[in-house]
Enzyme design. Sequence first.
Site, PDB file in Angstrom:
ATOM      1  N   SER A 156       0.948  -1.207  -0.127  1.00  0.00           N
ATOM      2  CA  SER A 156       0.255  -0.078  -0.058  1.00  0.00           C
ATOM      3  C   SER A 156       0.763   1.078   0.015  1.00  0.00           C
ATOM      4  CB  SER A 156      -0.900  -0.093   1.150  1.00  0.00           C
ATOM      5  OG  SER A 156      -0.318   0.380   2.462  1.00  0.00           O
ATOM      6  N   LYS A 174       0.907   4.207   6.767  1.00  0.00           N
ATOM      7  CA  LYS A 174       0.156   4.810   5.862  1.00  0.00           C
ATOM      8  C   LYS A 174       0.525   6.433   6.086  1.00  0.00           C
ATOM      9  CE  LYS A 174      -2.727   2.009   4.394  1.00  0.00           C
ATOM     10  NZ  LYS A 174      -2.009   0.636   4.670  1.00  0.00           N
TER      11      LYS A 174
END
Length: 150
Positions: free
Chosen positions: A72, A108
Amino acid sequence: MFTTFPDLNLDLLWLSQARSWIRHQIPLLGSIIAGKPEVQEGRVDGCIDIDPTTLRLPKNARTFALKVRGDSMRNAAILEGDIVIMEFREAKHGDIVAALIDGETTLKRFVVQGGMPYLRASNPKYPDLIPARELVIQGVLIALLRLSKN
């Protein structure tokens, strides 16, 4: 009798040997998913021995390392198998963070928009993560280690 060797820079030789003694051990606290958040148990998988000046670590930095799993964060050049060095400190908008979001851990980008914090992947196939209950920043990325796969 004392002989000098002007061709050799003994000060530099001594300094490089002395610097090899100045090491900092960073605990490797398992892995972190760069993908869909998941429940993670805290554990120490050893230590990474680094030279703090090479990574430009602030004096007395409180650091830890995590091995990356998932894709990601690939558009931020963070790949599966990389080791991220994190510092315990307050996150700012745009920092890459290890975060606990609603009881699950992930790697993230920390985003604050309209006063509301959330997490964003660096891969368009992953949605933004908006906390339902809690968002706790566990560490902020300060360095990335990529080991050769020779």
